[in-house]
Design a protein around this motif. Sequence first.
Motif, PDB file in Angstrom:
ATOM      1  N   LEU A 243      17.623   3.371   3.976  1.00 18.43           N
ATOM      2  CA  LEU A 243      17.685   4.785   4.261  1.00 18.43           C
ATOM      3  C   LEU A 243      18.709   5.314   5.387  1.00 18.43           C
ATOM      4  CD1 LEU A 243      13.918   5.422   2.610  1.00 18.43           C
ATOM      5  CD2 LEU A 243      16.565   6.037   1.637  1.00 18.43           C
ATOM      6  N   GLY A 244      18.230   4.582   6.929  1.00 21.03           N
ATOM      7  CA  GLY A 244      18.520   4.736   8.060  1.00 21.03           C
ATOM      8  C   GLY A 244      18.114   5.313   8.981  1.00 21.03           C
ATOM      9  N   GLN A 245      17.735   5.861   9.765  1.00 20.51           N
ATOM     10  CA  GLN A 245      16.918   6.009  11.697  1.00 20.51           C
ATOM     11  C   GLN A 245      16.400   7.819  11.285  1.00 20.51           C
ATOM     12  OE1 GLN A 245      18.303   5.063  15.298  1.00 20.51           O
ATOM     13  NE2 GLN A 245      19.441   3.888  14.260  1.00 20.51           N
ATOM     14  N   ASP A 246      17.488   8.457  10.687  1.00 20.32           N
ATOM     15  CA  ASP A 246      16.764   9.731  10.644  1.00 20.32           C
ATOM     16  C   ASP A 246      15.662   9.754   9.065  1.00 20.32           C
ATOM     17  OD1 ASP A 246      18.649  10.394  12.840  1.00 20.32           O
ATOM     18  OD2 ASP A 246      20.496  11.252  11.294  1.00 20.32           O
ATOM     19  N   GLU A 247      15.821   8.968   8.623  1.00 18.16           N
ATOM     20  CA  GLU A 247      14.995   9.068   7.241  1.00 18.16           C
ATOM     21  C   GLU A 247      13.848   8.287   7.908  1.00 18.16           C
ATOM     22  OE1 GLU A 247      13.588  10.753   3.531  1.00 18.16           O
ATOM     23  OE2 GLU A 247      15.681  10.746   4.297  1.00 18.16           O
ATOM     24  N   LEU A 248      13.482   7.678   8.292  1.00 22.06           N
ATOM     25  CA  LEU A 248      12.672   6.742   8.849  1.00 22.06           C
ATOM     26  C   LEU A 248      11.729   7.496   9.836  1.00 22.06           C
ATOM     27  CD1 LEU A 248      14.533   3.149   8.750  1.00 22.06           C
ATOM     28  CD2 LEU A 248      13.210   3.891   7.252  1.00 22.06           C
ATOM     29  N   TRP A 249      12.059   8.201  10.802  1.00 22.07           N
ATOM     30  CA  TRP A 249      11.657   8.995  11.698  1.00 22.07           C
ATOM     31  C   TRP A 249      10.970   9.814  10.681  1.00 22.07           C
ATOM     32  CZ3 TRP A 249       9.626   8.066  15.677  1.00 22.07           C
ATOM     33  CH2 TRP A 249      10.264   7.203  16.567  1.00 22.07           C
ATOM     34  N   ASP A 250      11.740  10.958   9.859  1.00 18.48           N
ATOM     35  CA  ASP A 250      11.085  12.369   9.148  1.00 18.48           C
ATOM     36  C   ASP A 250       9.600  11.340   8.282  1.00 18.48           C
ATOM     37  OD1 ASP A 250      11.618  14.781   8.526  1.00 18.48           O
ATOM     38  OD2 ASP A 250      11.474  13.665   6.427  1.00 18.48           O
ATOM     39  N   MET A 251       9.951   9.890   7.741  1.00 23.64           N
ATOM     40  CA  MET A 251       8.732   9.629   7.167  1.00 23.64           C
ATOM     41  C   MET A 251       7.446   9.585   8.112  1.00 23.64           C
ATOM     42  SD  MET A 251      10.189   6.811   4.807  1.00 23.64           S
ATOM     43  CE  MET A 251      11.025   7.363   3.256  1.00 23.64           C
ATOM     44  N   ILE A 252       7.606   9.126   9.343  1.00 27.05           N
ATOM     45  CA  ILE A 252       6.563   9.020   9.746  1.00 27.05           C
ATOM     46  C   ILE A 252       6.268  10.368  11.034  1.00 27.05           C
ATOM     47  CG2 ILE A 252       6.460   8.519  12.932  1.00 27.05           C
ATOM     48  CD1 ILE A 252       8.396   5.485  12.344  1.00 27.05           C
ATOM     49  N   GLU A 253       6.997  10.868  10.922  1.00 29.06           N
ATOM     50  CA  GLU A 253       6.481  12.442  11.536  1.00 29.06           C
ATOM     51  C   GLU A 253       5.348  13.136  10.071  1.00 29.06           C
ATOM     52  OE1 GLU A 253       9.871  14.252  13.230  1.00 29.06           O
ATOM     53  OE2 GLU A 253      10.088  13.103  14.266  1.00 29.06           O
ATOM     54  N   LYS A 254       6.058  13.196   9.188  1.00 28.59           N
ATOM     55  CA  LYS A 254       6.089  13.982   7.993  1.00 28.59           C
ATOM     56  C   LYS A 254       3.955  13.325   7.143  1.00 28.59           C
ATOM     57  CE  LYS A 254       9.773  16.591   6.601  1.00 28.59           C
ATOM     58  NZ  LYS A 254      10.267  16.568   5.826  1.00 28.59           N
ATOM     59  N   ASP A 255       4.736  12.164   7.253  1.00 34.60           N
ATOM     60  CA  ASP A 255       3.417  11.073   6.318  1.00 34.60           C
ATOM     61  C   ASP A 255       2.522  10.000   7.329  1.00 34.60           C
ATOM     62  OD1 ASP A 255       3.939  12.564   4.325  1.00 34.60           O
ATOM     63  OD2 ASP A 255       5.607  11.653   3.940  1.00 34.60           O
ATOM     64  N   ASP A 256       3.428   9.626   8.578  1.00 36.69           N
ATOM     65  CA  ASP A 256       2.441   9.018   9.345  1.00 36.69           C
ATOM     66  C   ASP A 256       2.486   7.077   8.958  1.00 36.69           C
ATOM     67  OD1 ASP A 256       1.472   7.820  11.882  1.00 36.69           O
ATOM     68  OD2 ASP A 256      -0.272   7.944  10.886  1.00 36.69           O
ATOM     69  N   GLY A 257       3.745   7.124   7.586  1.00 37.48           N
ATOM     70  CA  GLY A 257       4.226   5.951   6.877  1.00 37.48           C
ATOM     71  C   GLY A 257       4.811   6.537   5.967  1.00 37.48           C
ATOM     72  N   ALA A 258       4.969   6.094   4.535  1.00 36.69           N
ATOM     73  CA  ALA A 258       5.203   5.482   3.652  1.00 36.69           C
ATOM     74  C   ALA A 258       4.854   5.073   1.980  1.00 36.69           C
ATOM     75  CB  ALA A 258       6.352   4.637   3.591  1.00 36.69           C
ATOM     76  N   GLU A 259       4.840   5.212   0.816  1.00 33.87           N
ATOM     77  CA  GLU A 259       4.136   4.103   0.458  1.00 33.87           C
ATOM     78  C   GLU A 259       5.188   4.252  -0.878  1.00 33.87           C
ATOM     79  OE1 GLU A 259      -0.169   5.898  -1.721  1.00 33.87           O
ATOM     80  OE2 GLU A 259       1.274   6.372  -3.350  1.00 33.87           O
ATOM     81  N   ALA A 260       4.982   3.237  -1.326  1.00 34.45           N
ATOM     82  CA  ALA A 260       6.647   2.763  -2.511  1.00 34.45           C
ATOM     83  C   ALA A 260       5.623   1.837  -3.273  1.00 34.45           C
ATOM     84  CB  ALA A 260       7.111   2.237  -2.044  1.00 34.45           C
ATOM     85  N   THR A 261       6.311   2.411  -5.045  1.00 33.55           N
ATOM     86  CA  THR A 261       5.033   2.170  -6.733  1.00 33.55           C
ATOM     87  C   THR A 261       6.395   1.314  -6.974  1.00 33.55           C
ATOM     88  OG1 THR A 261       3.706   3.859  -5.971  1.00 33.55           O
ATOM     89  CG2 THR A 261       4.367   2.973  -8.476  1.00 33.55           C
ATOM     90  N   CYS A 262       6.675  -0.114  -7.410  1.00 29.94           N
ATOM     91  CA  CYS A 262       7.108  -0.410  -8.510  1.00 29.94           C
ATOM     92  C   CYS A 262       7.735   0.119  -9.413  1.00 29.94           C
ATOM     93  CB  CYS A 262       6.762  -2.137  -7.980  1.00 29.94           C
ATOM     94  SG  CYS A 262       7.917  -3.084  -8.887  1.00 29.94           S
ATOM     95  N   ASP A 263       8.608   0.515 -10.158  1.00 30.70           N
ATOM     96  CA  ASP A 263       8.558   0.967 -11.400  1.00 30.70           C
ATOM     97  C   ASP A 263       8.531   0.357 -12.609  1.00 30.70           C
ATOM     98  OD1 ASP A 263       9.632   3.498 -10.758  1.00 30.70           O
ATOM     99  OD2 ASP A 263      11.738   2.661 -10.724  1.00 30.70           O
ATOM    100  N   PHE A 264       8.874  -1.780 -12.347  1.00 34.32           N
ATOM    101  CA  PHE A 264       8.257  -2.519 -13.110  1.00 34.32           C
ATOM    102  C   PHE A 264       7.210  -3.215 -13.715  1.00 34.32           C
ATOM    103  CE2 PHE A 264      13.088  -4.263 -11.909  1.00 34.32           C
ATOM    104  CZ  PHE A 264      14.049  -3.665 -13.354  1.00 34.32           C
TER     105      PHE A 264
END
Length: 299
Positions: A253-274
């Motif tokens: 996703l790149g640095q800008d998107e990763l920083w956005d995740m840190i600032e807004k959510d202090d992390g990230a959550e991902a769910t596997c579709d499969f």
Amino acid sequence: MADQLIRATAANDGIRAVGVITTRLTEDARQRHSLSYVATAALGRTMSAGLLLASNMKQADARVNVRIRGDGPLQGILVDAGVDGTVRGYVTNPAVELPPNARGKLDVGRAVGKGYLYVIRDMGYGYPYSSTVELVSGEIGEDVTHYLVTSEQTPSALALGVFVGAQGVTAAGGLLIQVLPKAAQDQALVDLLESRLAHLQGFTPLLQAGKTLPDIFTDLLGDLGLKIFPQFQMVQFQCRCSIDRVLGALKMLGQDELWDMIEKDDGAEATCDFCGEVYQVTRHQLEQLIDDLKTEAGA
């Protein structure tokens, strides 16, 4: 009976037969994805079909992707199956439910609707082979049979079934019989097989009646020089997702998107579709991804 796949030949190796029981793995998928009755039947049939299609591949890491895109309320199905006996899959709209069809069966055909079947075979050599055919009925079995006849030019018969009730999935699996080129010219043999398969009253009723896969093969091909391979292959619902794969995807996703995740959510959550597995990615892990990207950019 344990989920398993067995192979056999008949008519001096002119007939290839593969059978698979997928009861437990289909129930596993039902629970993982909170599937409705009709969605369970659709995904279960497609997973059985994927395992049957993968069964004749040679390389240990060979896999088959089966994607169905229809205009029905189910919207789509995606299954990934390997020659190693592992399979995973999901439907786009797992909650859809429909009244039974005119025969009192789960209306998978209406749930899928009109559309296309896409099959991608990754033989393990780095050059996947893909094919697309129009859906015949949306009932999965007829559609995959149409693919085998039109795209692979192999006379084939495919029976798929899933029985799901209030207690979950109690029977699921499938049977694939193919007439290979050396026997395809024997019209009497082809006619005999067609007659016997036409009288086959579904696949799951046989399992519910206590029939094993060898029993079913014997009933259909026992007088045609049937040879059942002694190796029974266990099959299971198994996903290849992992936290490393999630981090790899996030890194793209790149640095800008990763920083956005840190600032807004202090992390990230991902769910596997499969498989429905949920991965929590910490702030520290995202910061490490950013550091890796900076290092790579300066290299």
